[in-house]
Design a protein around this motif. Structure first.
Motif, PDB file in Angstrom:
ATOM      1  N   GLN A 189      -0.920 -12.924  -6.152  1.00 21.75           N
ATOM      2  CA  GLN A 189      -1.934 -12.845  -5.098  1.00 21.75           C
ATOM      3  C   GLN A 189      -1.479 -13.711  -3.935  1.00 21.75           C
ATOM      4  OE1 GLN A 189      -4.991 -14.220  -7.778  1.00 21.75           O
ATOM      5  NE2 GLN A 189      -6.103 -12.294  -7.499  1.00 21.75           N
ATOM      6  N   LEU A 246      -1.915  -3.966  -7.368  1.00 24.82           N
ATOM      7  CA  LEU A 246      -0.759  -3.446  -6.624  1.00 24.82           C
ATOM      8  C   LEU A 246       0.418  -3.177  -7.558  1.00 24.82           C
ATOM      9  CD1 LEU A 246      -0.657  -5.359  -3.224  1.00 24.82           C
ATOM     10  CD2 LEU A 246      -1.273  -3.002  -3.670  1.00 24.82           C
ATOM     11  N   THR A 277      -7.151  -9.938 -10.191  1.00 25.53           N
ATOM     12  CA  THR A 277      -6.175 -10.381 -11.189  1.00 25.53           C
ATOM     13  C   THR A 277      -4.755 -10.377 -10.656  1.00 25.53           C
ATOM     14  OG1 THR A 277      -5.969  -8.104 -11.916  1.00 25.53           O
ATOM     15  CG2 THR A 277      -7.479  -9.516 -13.153  1.00 25.53           C
ATOM     16  N   ASN A 324      -8.657  -2.534  -2.394  1.00 26.20           N
ATOM     17  CA  ASN A 324      -8.145  -3.740  -1.731  1.00 26.20           C
ATOM     18  C   ASN A 324      -8.511  -3.759  -0.254  1.00 26.20           C
ATOM     19  OD1 ASN A 324      -7.009  -4.923  -3.936  1.00 26.20           O
ATOM     20  ND2 ASN A 324      -4.912  -4.171  -3.535  1.00 26.20           N
ATOM     21  N   ASP A 363      -5.904  -0.926   7.137  1.00 25.79           N
ATOM     22  CA  ASP A 363      -7.151  -1.663   7.468  1.00 25.79           C
ATOM     23  C   ASP A 363      -6.838  -2.682   8.546  1.00 25.79           C
ATOM     24  OD1 ASP A 363      -6.447  -4.350   6.357  1.00 25.79           O
ATOM     25  OD2 ASP A 363      -6.288  -3.204   4.452  1.00 25.79           O
TER      26      ASP A 363
HETATM   27  P1  ADP Z   1      -6.080  -8.310  -6.704  1.00 26.36           P
HETATM   28  O1  ADP Z   1      -6.745  -7.955  -7.925  1.00 26.36           O
HETATM   29  O2  ADP Z   1      -5.879  -9.734  -6.462  1.00 26.36           O
HETATM   30  O3  ADP Z   1      -6.584  -7.586  -5.551  1.00 26.36           O
HETATM   31  P2  ADP Z   1      -3.804  -6.816  -6.165  1.00 26.36           P
HETATM   32  O4  ADP Z   1      -2.488  -6.665  -6.860  1.00 26.36           O
HETATM   33  O5  ADP Z   1      -4.554  -5.619  -5.899  1.00 26.36           O
HETATM   34  O6  ADP Z   1      -4.619  -7.873  -6.947  1.00 26.36           O
HETATM   35  O7  ADP Z   1      -3.496  -7.539  -4.851  1.00 26.36           O
HETATM   36  C1  ADP Z   1      -2.647  -8.649  -4.828  1.00 26.36           C
HETATM   37  C2  ADP Z   1      -2.892  -9.454  -3.602  1.00 26.36           C
HETATM   38  O8  ADP Z   1      -2.410  -8.761  -2.469  1.00 26.36           O
HETATM   39  C3  ADP Z   1      -4.326  -9.702  -3.350  1.00 26.36           C
HETATM   40  O9  ADP Z   1      -4.788 -10.790  -4.079  1.00 26.36           O
HETATM   41  C4  ADP Z   1      -4.300  -9.964  -1.878  1.00 26.36           C
HETATM   42  O10 ADP Z   1      -3.975 -11.298  -1.643  1.00 26.36           O
HETATM   43  C5  ADP Z   1      -3.205  -9.096  -1.348  1.00 26.36           C
HETATM   44  N1  ADP Z   1      -3.766  -7.887  -0.780  1.00 26.36           N
HETATM   45  C6  ADP Z   1      -3.810  -6.708  -1.368  1.00 26.36           C
HETATM   46  N2  ADP Z   1      -4.320  -5.786  -0.550  1.00 26.36           N
HETATM   47  C7  ADP Z   1      -4.625  -6.430   0.606  1.00 26.36           C
HETATM   48  C8  ADP Z   1      -5.170  -6.020   1.837  1.00 26.36           C
HETATM   49  N3  ADP Z   1      -5.536  -4.761   2.066  1.00 26.36           N
HETATM   50  N4  ADP Z   1      -5.341  -6.955   2.804  1.00 26.36           N
HETATM   51  C9  ADP Z   1      -4.948  -8.216   2.582  1.00 26.36           C
HETATM   52  N5  ADP Z   1      -4.407  -8.634   1.434  1.00 26.36           N
HETATM   53  C10 ADP Z   1      -4.262  -7.760   0.452  1.00 26.36           C
END
Ligand code: ADP
Length: 950
Positions: free
Chosen positions: A744, A760, A756, A692, A725
């Motif tokens: 998301q 997380l 998807t 991510n 980050d």
């Molecule tokens: P995805 O497959 O959409 O990455 P995640 O569950 O990993 O699904 O993440 C959910 C959402 O959390 C992401 O779509 C994004 O909007 C936000 N997100 C996750 N990690 C970050 C990050 N490091 N910086 C900004 N937004 C993040």
């Protein structure tokens, strides 16, 4: 101990006494025997002397009478014969010396012949006229001449006979010998004494000398008689017959042994008597000492017992915090025991002087006899409680027990009492009463229906607020048992719970349903044992709660079954999607290897990428559903922690480089090298978070991964992970929901970033599973910081380092080698698969390697084929119609030759439990779809080596 000492002392004393007695006896015996011998020697000498003197006198007078006789003798024989005077004189002489004179011979020198007189009896003699001369033995005869020598009278002496008779008058005892010494000859004078008499030579010589010298003598020495030797004492007394001129002596002897033999027997009896006496004395002494010891023991026991009782009494007084006091007949304190100071703090005198002020208030009678002493003049004792003021000012409650005394006339004479400090008990009782009152208040205020029972289940009390909840008014239950009050069959259930509470001392809860006038009611009844004779029941109306619970349970069951259905649906869906995807991707892989132009290649690449990302999505969905279903378990292994982290970071190196992102990794030096953890799950967490960060950080951004370790206990560590980050960031309000699945920040169709929304959610669940928490801090435009903690244990370096699993290792064979695989590893292969696309795909792959596997379209066919042919290798799809792969494997393994083929399971299902089931069924290995050429070729190779190890 004492007893045995006395015994030995007595025995020793007795021995000494016996020895002394023997010694004294010996001395006494020696003295007595010496004395006896001396006395007897003296007596013997005396007797000998008397005998000798008397013999001498008789012989002298014989001589003198004979001279006279001769002097008056007639001058001629004839005259003599005719002289009556001569006859008278002769008779008198013969009579007087009858035994000595054997014969009397008268000779007239001028005549031829002689007259011989022999005494016939007392007054008679015979006279023989012999016309002959006779010579005389000068030893035994002696002659006396008359005047002018005209007559000679000679007598023949019968000395031995005479002296034998003579010595009879001198008693020397039964063991003596009387001897006559005459002209060196020894003759027996005693009765029966004959034979040779021999003294030892030395004695004999001494006797001879003494007699020759005319001396008397006493001697001691050996005496031989009839060949027997004995020790004798000897007494000798000489005498002589002047006419004969020969020396004679009486020698009397006495046997020494016979003298003292009397003492022996006397001593024997004396000793016997003394010994008996000693024994009696000893027995008496022993008995006495024993009696004495018993008495002493009894005395000592009694005194110890007395001592013990005394000490106990003192201890009792001290322990019970009591003191003793004495009152005279007027009720005045006259004495108190000294431990009053430890009870009240006063000295004895202080108490007696100030007793009026020390006693506070009236005494409280304890027993029921409230009547005064005058009413009951012979009352023995009294017990009452009294408040006393201690020296410290504190008021204490005391319990007093008094014993009353009376004179013989029945007059009351005083009392002795024990006063005990019972303040603690009194306070406890008071607080118990208070708490009982409080309890009563509490019980009364409780909404529960409360009944109190005795231990047999009989109702004894109640606290009831709403009688409407009872079968009958509570007072009606008193005296009845649970079995009587509660209707059957609930009464049995209640009684059992009641008894359990009584026996276990633990609260017992039971549900009671009763049909009341107001309808059916449910109660939760709790039985509690209050003390050793009471049990309490608390019944609460749970009718409405029960209804609610029933409703909730139904909805919970519905939710659970829905969740199960969801999991099953997800599993099935994954299989359904993965199976065609497997074929699809396989075919695309093959297609990409055919001659294509650049555009076609690009299209195929897009299809391939889409397919793979679709697979990733399916994998994520499956992962999440597995976590949700609680089917995920930790698989702990010892891993080289640092190496693993580097591996994860390396995966992103391509993308990072592409986006020119600056990625830093900092692992705390304190982090142990070897840790016990679930590598795959940590991999997945970091993969999601770092992925991510890389995804949501623009070009030339910064990402830092920090790992810190904190030692907790022994080998336990807390790891702090931070992935930071400076990317696009997340609005604050969106953060709480990010761990929900499919969430998301940008949920629009037109969003910039693919995904998807499961990453997380999965990471969050996995972190929780590993005992940590995920924390998200972020601000839009500034970046995000994802941190979490994990609880791990350090471990020793494993002996064998992690061996990469064959499915993940790159054992890809060169293309040329692939084509000749069937030549190098000739195997008979069976493929059990029902999906047409997969069959085609697998056939192409096998074809490329030069194999032509047999095909079974379901499990039954596979088993049949195995019956008719012996296979080296079977690829068995798990989900097939009629008979699934697992059942088919089991059936094959039961065939006579079924143990031989290597069976590799194929499935789109990646649940661990499915894999476990496959191994249990008898499969050798397991591949998860989609499978590729390399996996197949590796399995062929390894199974060949297994089948033909040489
Ligand atoms: P995805 O497959 O959409 O990455 P995640 O569950 O990993 O699904 O993440 C959910 C959402 O959390 C992401 O779509 C994004 O909007 C936000 N997100 C996750 N990690 C970050 C990050 N490091 N910086 C900004 N937004 C993040």
């Amino acid at each position: 101990m004492q007893k045995s000492n006395t015994y030995w002392m007595l025995t020793g004393l007795s021995l000494v006494f016996v020895l002394m007695l023997v010694f004294l006896g010996f001395l006494f015996y020696t003295a007595l025997s010496d004395n006896l011998i001396t006395t007897r020697t003296h007596e013997l000498a005396k007797q000998t002397e008397l005998a000798a003197n008397e013999a001498q006198r008789r012989l002298n007078s014989l001589e003198e009478d004979l001279i006279y006789f001769t002097g008056v003798m007639e001058a001629s024989s004839d005259a003599m014969i005719h002289s009556p005077a001569n006859d008278i004189r002769t008779k008198r002489l013969l009579n007087t010396y009858a035994p000595i004179i054997k014969r009397l011979i008268i000779q007239h020198p001028g005549e031829n012949g002689m007259i011989v007189y022999n005494l016939v009896n007392q007054d008679d003699f015979e006279r023989i006229v012999v016309n002959d001369h006779m010579d005389f033995n000068p030893q035994t005869n002696f002659a006396v001449y008359g005047p002018n020598k005209q007559v000679r009278v000679s007598i023949h002496l019968n000395l031995q006979e005479y002296l034998s008779v003579h010595v009879r008058d001198y008693y020397i005892g039964p063991y003596g010998n009387k001897l006559l010494f005459n002209q060196n000859e020894l003759l027996y004078l005693s009765d029966g004494g004959d034979g040779e008499v021999v003294f030892s030579a030395a004695i004999l010589e001494q006797i001879n000398q003494d007699i020759a010298a005319g001396l008397k003598g006493n001697y001691e020495g050996s005496f031989f008689q009839d060949g027997e030797k004995s020790q004798v004492i000897i007494a000798q007394y000489p005498f002589k017959v002047r006419q004969l001129n020969n020396q004679m002596a009486f020698i009397f002897t006495l046997e020494k042994s016979q003298i003292i033999s009397g003492i022996y027997s006397a001593y024997f009896y004396l000793f016997g008597f003394l010994f008996l006496l000693l024994c009696i004395v000893l027995i008496l002494l022993f008995k006495f000492s024993k009696q004495n010891a018993t008495n002493n023991q009894m005395l000592s026991d009694a005194s110890q017992e007395l001592d013990r009782l005394f000490r106990q009494q003192t201890m009792l007084l001290q322990e019970s915090n009591s003191f003793v006091y004495y009152l005279d007949q007027d009720g005045r304190y006259i004495r108190v025991s000294d431990n009053i100071s430890s009870v009240l703090g006063y000295s004895q005198e202080e108490f007696i002087e100030n007793v009026e002020t020390i006693i506070k208030g009236e005494r409280q009678e304890v027993d029921n006899e409230k009547s005064s002493q005058t009413d009951l003049p012979k009352k023995d004792n009294e017990t009452f409680e009294l408040d006393l003021i201690k020296k410290s000012g504190e008021v204490i409650r005391t319990k007093n027990f008094e014993k009353l005394y009376y004179t013989e006339e029945g007059e009351f004479s005083g009392r002795v009492g024990i006063c005990t400090d019972i303040q603690d008990k009194y306070s406890a009782e008071k607080s118990l009463i208070n708490s009982e009152n409080t309890l009563r208040l509490v019980l009364d205020s409780l909404p529960d229906i409360i009944f109190i029972y005795d231990l047999t289940g009989v109702y004894i009390d109640y606290h009831v607020k709403e009688e409407i909840l009872l079968l009958e008014p509570p007072q009606n239950s008193i005296g009845k048992t649970i079995m009587e009050v509660i209707p059957s069959p609930m009464n049995v259930v209640m009684m059992k719970a009641f008894e359990r509470a009584v026996h276990t001392n633990r609260m017992q809860t039971e549900e009671l349903e009763l049909m009341l006038r107001s309808g059916k009611k449910t109660f939760e009844v709790r039985f509690i044992k209050l003390d050793h004779n009471k049990v309490m029941s608390l019944a609460r109306d749970t009718t409405s709660q029960k209804l609610l619970e029933n409703g909730l349970r139904e909805s919970k069951d519905a939710a659970e079954s829905a969740s199960r259905a969801k999991s099953e649906f997800l599993a099935n869906m994954s299989h359904e999607i993965r199976t065609p995807m497997n074929g699809l991707l396989g075919m695309i892989g093959l297609l990409s290897k055919t001659a294509l132009n650049q555009q076609q290649k690009n299209y195929i690449q897009v299809i391939q990428d889409s397919g793979e990302s679709l697979l990733t999505i399916i994998k994520d969905i499956l992962d999440y559903s597995k976590i949700e279903a609680g089917k995920l378990e930790l698989d702990l292994k010892i891993v080289n922690f640092r190496d693993q982290i580097y591996k994860i970071i390396n995966i992103f190196s391509g993308l990072v480089n592409e986006k020119k992102i600056h990625l830093s990794l900092d692992i705390d030096n304190d982090t142990p090298r070897w840790l016990l953890l679930d590598r795959d799950k940590l991999f997945q967490i970091l993969f999601n978070l770092v992925g991510n960060a890389v995804k949501f950080t623009p070009e030339e951004g910064d990402i830092s991964v920090n790992i810190k370790a904190e030692a907790i206990l022994n080998k336990n560590f807390m790891l702090y992970f931070t992935v930071k980050d400076n990317g696009i960031g997340i609005p604050l309000e969106k953060i709480p929901n990010l761990t929900e699945p499919f969430t998301q920040v940008d949920g629009s169709n037109t969003r910039e970033y693919a995904g998807t929304g499961l990453g997380l959610a999965i990471a969050h669940k996995l972190i929780e599973l590993m005992g940590g928490t995920l924390n998200i801090e972020s601000a839009p435009g500034q970046g995000s910081c994802f941190s979490f903690t994990l609880f791990v244990t350090s471990a020793a370096e494993p002996i064998v380092d992690e061996v990469p699993s064959p499915s993940t290792s790159s054992l890809a064979l060169p293309e040329e080698e692939l084509k000749n695989l069937s030549n190098r590893y000739p195997l008979s292969i069976l493929m059990a698969e029902d999906n047409e696309i997969n069959i085609q795909f697998m056939n192409i792959i096998f074809g490329q390697m030069g194999y032509r596997p047999d095909l079974a379209k379901n499990g039954m066919e596979a088993v049949d084929k195995c019956r008719s042919k012996s296979y080296d290798l079977i690829f068995m799809d798990n989900q097939m119609p009629k008979m699934n792969g697992l059942e088919a494997t089991k059936a094959i393994r039961k065939l006579p030759d079924g143990h031989r083929p290597v069976i590799i399971g194929l499935s789109a299902n990646i649940f661990q439990e499915e894999i476990d089931k496959a191994y249990e069924a008898g499969m050798d290995d397991y591949l998860t779809k989609p499978i590729n050429l390399n996996q197949i070729s590796n399995k062929i190779k390894s199974s060949y080596l297994k089948n033909y190890p040489d």
